[in-house]
Write a protein that holds these residues in place. Structure first.
Motif, PDB file in Angstrom:
ATOM      1  N   GLY A  60       0.808  -1.214   0.000  1.00 33.78           N
ATOM      2  CA  GLY A  60       0.000   0.000   0.000  1.00 33.78           C
ATOM      3  C   GLY A  60       0.838   1.259   0.000  1.00 33.78           C
ATOM      4  N   ALA A  61       1.925   1.250   0.767  1.00 39.11           N
ATOM      5  CA  ALA A  61       2.777   2.437   0.853  1.00 39.11           C
ATOM      6  C   ALA A  61       3.454   2.720  -0.481  1.00 39.11           C
ATOM      7  CB  ALA A  61       3.821   2.251   1.951  1.00 39.11           C
ATOM      8  N   ILE A  62       3.970   1.670  -1.133  1.00 39.22           N
ATOM      9  CA  ILE A  62       4.639   1.871  -2.425  1.00 39.22           C
ATOM     10  C   ILE A  62       3.656   2.369  -3.472  1.00 39.22           C
ATOM     11  CG2 ILE A  62       5.795   0.696  -4.334  1.00 39.22           C
ATOM     12  CD1 ILE A  62       7.038  -1.186  -2.241  1.00 39.22           C
ATOM     13  N   ALA A  63       2.491   1.733  -3.546  1.00 37.55           N
ATOM     14  CA  ALA A  63       1.492   2.134  -4.537  1.00 37.55           C
ATOM     15  C   ALA A  63       1.011   3.558  -4.278  1.00 37.55           C
ATOM     16  CB  ALA A  63       0.316   1.159  -4.518  1.00 37.55           C
ATOM     17  N   ALA A  64       0.781   3.888  -2.998  1.00 39.21           N
ATOM     18  CA  ALA A  64       0.315   5.234  -2.664  1.00 39.21           C
ATOM     19  C   ALA A  64       1.372   6.271  -2.988  1.00 39.21           C
ATOM     20  CB  ALA A  64      -0.066   5.303  -1.184  1.00 39.21           C
ATOM     21  N   PHE A  65       2.631   5.981  -2.659  1.00 37.77           N
ATOM     22  CA  PHE A  65       3.704   6.940  -2.936  1.00 37.77           C
ATOM     23  C   PHE A  65       3.850   7.158  -4.441  1.00 37.77           C
ATOM     24  CE2 PHE A  65       8.101   8.152  -3.750  1.00 37.77           C
ATOM     25  CZ  PHE A  65       8.248   9.212  -2.872  1.00 37.77           C
ATOM     26  N   ALA A  66       3.806   6.078  -5.217  1.00 35.14           N
ATOM     27  CA  ALA A  66       3.920   6.206  -6.675  1.00 35.14           C
ATOM     28  C   ALA A  66       2.766   7.023  -7.233  1.00 35.14           C
ATOM     29  CB  ALA A  66       3.952   4.820  -7.313  1.00 35.14           C
ATOM     30  N   THR A  67       1.557   6.786  -6.753  1.00 42.46           N
ATOM     31  CA  THR A  67       0.383   7.530  -7.216  1.00 42.46           C
ATOM     32  C   THR A  67       0.543   9.019  -6.929  1.00 42.46           C
ATOM     33  OG1 THR A  67      -1.038   5.610  -6.839  1.00 42.46           O
ATOM     34  CG2 THR A  67      -2.123   7.758  -6.993  1.00 42.46           C
ATOM     35  N   LEU A  68       1.107   9.335  -5.757  1.00 42.22           N
ATOM     36  CA  LEU A  68       1.264  10.731  -5.368  1.00 42.22           C
ATOM     37  C   LEU A  68       2.366  11.446  -6.141  1.00 42.22           C
ATOM     38  CD1 LEU A  68       0.727  10.312  -1.535  1.00 42.22           C
ATOM     39  CD2 LEU A  68      -0.765  11.540  -3.131  1.00 42.22           C
ATOM     40  N   GLN A  69       3.168  10.701  -6.887  1.00 41.27           N
ATOM     41  CA  GLN A  69       4.141  11.353  -7.763  1.00 41.27           C
ATOM     42  C   GLN A  69       3.481  11.848  -9.047  1.00 41.27           C
ATOM     43  OE1 GLN A  69       6.956  11.839  -6.053  1.00 41.27           O
ATOM     44  NE2 GLN A  69       5.713  10.622  -4.637  1.00 41.27           N
ATOM     45  N   LEU A  70       2.321  11.263  -9.380  1.00 34.18           N
ATOM     46  CA  LEU A  70       1.599  11.688 -10.582  1.00 34.18           C
ATOM     47  C   LEU A  70       0.790  12.948 -10.323  1.00 34.18           C
ATOM     48  CD1 LEU A  70       0.323   8.180 -11.749  1.00 34.18           C
ATOM     49  CD2 LEU A  70       2.485   9.339 -12.301  1.00 34.18           C
ATOM     50  N   GLU A  71       0.208  13.030  -9.144  1.00 31.79           N
ATOM     51  CA  GLU A  71      -0.520  14.230  -8.728  1.00 31.79           C
ATOM     52  C   GLU A  71       0.016  14.610  -7.351  1.00 31.79           C
ATOM     53  OE1 GLU A  71      -4.691  13.577  -8.900  1.00 31.79           O
ATOM     54  OE2 GLU A  71      -4.673  12.897 -10.975  1.00 31.79           O
ATOM     55  N   PRO A  72       1.131  15.337  -7.324  1.00 31.84           N
ATOM     56  CA  PRO A  72       1.834  15.588  -6.066  1.00 31.84           C
ATOM     57  C   PRO A  72       0.943  16.176  -4.975  1.00 31.84           C
ATOM     58  CG  PRO A  72       3.177  16.280  -7.917  1.00 31.84           C
ATOM     59  CD  PRO A  72       1.822  15.932  -8.483  1.00 31.84           C
ATOM     60  N   ASP A  73       1.039  15.583  -3.777  1.00 33.81           N
ATOM     61  CA  ASP A  73       0.320  16.046  -2.599  1.00 33.81           C
ATOM     62  C   ASP A  73       1.282  15.884  -1.430  1.00 33.81           C
ATOM     63  OD1 ASP A  73      -1.233  16.358  -0.319  1.00 33.81           O
ATOM     64  OD2 ASP A  73      -3.012  15.422  -1.207  1.00 33.81           O
ATOM     65  N   SER A  74       2.010  16.940  -1.125  1.00 31.40           N
ATOM     66  CA  SER A  74       3.070  16.856  -0.122  1.00 31.40           C
ATOM     67  C   SER A  74       2.522  16.491   1.256  1.00 31.40           C
ATOM     68  CB  SER A  74       3.845  18.170  -0.040  1.00 31.40           C
ATOM     69  OG  SER A  74       2.982  19.250   0.292  1.00 31.40           O
ATOM     70  N   ALA A  75       1.317  16.975   1.573  1.00 37.07           N
ATOM     71  CA  ALA A  75       0.736  16.659   2.884  1.00 37.07           C
ATOM     72  C   ALA A  75       0.457  15.170   3.013  1.00 37.07           C
ATOM     73  CB  ALA A  75      -0.549  17.465   3.091  1.00 37.07           C
TER      74      ALA A  75
END
Length: 397
Positions: A60-75
């Motif tokens: 879950g952490a890897i998938a979530a982190f990768a997803t957040l690189q497409l639509e950056p959300d620093s929070a």
């Protein structure tokens, strides 16, 4: 931030990798433990490995982190990685260990996905991994510096000065330094790791919330023995074998479940042994003479099962604007009255101010139910904080 080329590759391959990430992380752990059996024996939680919870959390952490690189959300990135960084710091993780993870994780990716892992795909996911690893190592470096220790040098030996039965299944252990000096202070809500050598020779590590006054010279934790599949092997070992005068290996405190230093209203909701960080927070509020509004919610199986029951009531009574509400699934011969209820915790009749800062600790279903209720009461999601001892499946949702 990912390079533009890698971003497009990740966007195109995320559905495929995401669908296989559970298989990838399961194979990864098997490969890593085959090559480094000492990691499974002496560092990772064997119970979580057997149940598959650690694999799910990593996936879950890897998938979530990768997803957040497409639509950056620093929070959101901070939410996911801050908790991991604190856990890593409490285990004494060092930057060189990320190379071990990288080697076996990418071997698992190639084995599971086969020919789909072209050089471009491998390079893009390699970039994601090292971006995540570098973010974590930066966070962990800051935590080590804040604690005043070298990277990974978090372990110390303490002596148990007092052991007190808090319920039939729970004991609290007061920990003192070997030379009588004051132990480091901590933020209310933080935890420490305890490492024990079990009868089979494995050195297993678990985290326990600090429930003492943060400004005191000593530390106190509470340990609940757990029966189930699997049993709580470290907690049960501590409950059955550790007594006054013995020494224990523990770490510097870490953890990001900490109260804001302001006058915002608080809601502290716990279930079972999840009461321990709340006891630490309440001890701090009493110690500092806090007058802020505090609603304390606790749920338990029965009055007899409720660890720190008397202490919880005493602390709440010492805070002028605090109220206590308790739920027990089984009241026995007692009857519900006032703020004592039978059944499961329910916020329906409890006043919750919109700017409330809520802190939750207990089984995941309890915390998710509390979170849903708070959101319905217009408490912002960023005001809802939680602690979970084990793989974190909340932050990735």
């Amino acid at each position: 931030m990912l390079s533009p080329q890698s971003t497009e590759v990740i966007r195109a391959t995320l559905p495929v990798v995401g669908a296989a990430i559970g298989d990838i992380t399961t194979l990864f752990y098997r490969k890593m433990f085959d090559a480094h059996p000492e990691l499974e024996r002496d560092l990772f939680n064997r119970g979580n490995q057997k149940q598959g919870e650690q694999q799910k959390a990593l996936a879950g952490a890897i998938a979530a982190f990768a997803t957040l690189q497409l639509e950056p959300d620093s929070a959101k990135v901070d939410l996911i990685l801050s908790r991991i960084a604190h856990k890593h710091a409490s285990l004494g993780i060092t930057p060189d260990q990320y190379a071990i993870v990288h080697e076996h994780l990418f071997a698992a990716i190639v084995e599971i996905l086969g020919d789909a892992v072209t050089p471009d795909v491998a390079a893009a996911w390699d970039e994601v991994y090292w971006l995540m690893a570098e973010t974590l190592t930066t966070m962990e470096r800051g935590l080590y510096q804040l604690a005043g220790v070298d990277a990974g040098d978090v372990w110390r030996t303490v002596r148990i000065s007092e052991r007190v039965l808090q319920s039939a299944d729970t004991v609290s252990l007061t920990l003192t330094s070997l030379d009588g000096s004051a132990l480091p202070t901590f933020a209310p809500g933080q935890y420490l790791s305890v490492g024990v050598t079990l009868p089979d020779g494995a050195r297993q590590i678990r985290q326990y919330s600090l429930c003492s006054i943060p400004s005191s010279a000593d530390w106190r934790i509470s340990v609940k023995r757990i029966s189930g599949t699997p049993d709580g092997e470290v907690s049960n070992f501590l409950y059955n074998n550790v007594f006054e005068g013995q020494e224990l290996s523990v770490t510097t405190p870490f953890g990001d479940l900490t109260m804001p230093d302001d006058n915002s209203p608080l809601l502290l909701a716990s279930a079972g042994i999840g009461c321990t960080p709340m006891i630490g927070m309440l001890n701090h509020l009493v110690d500092t003479g806090a007058e802020r509004s505090v609603s304390v919610i606790h749920a338990d199986r029965s009055i007899a099962d409720h660890a720190h029951r008397a202490e919880l009531s005493t602390l709440v009574d010492k805070i002028p604007a605090a109220t206590l509400h308790r739920w027990y699934e089984d009241l026995g011969t007692h009857v519900a009255f006032g703020s004592v209820h039978e059944g499961r915790a329910d916020l329906q009749d409890i006043a919750v101010e919109p700017d409330t800062q809520a802190f939750l600790c207990g089984p995941m279903p309890f915390m998710l139910a509390m979170r849903a209720s708070l959101l319905e009461r217009d408490v912002p999601a960023q005001n809802i904080h939680y602690e979970v001892f084990g793989p974190d499946s909340w932050a990735n949702t």
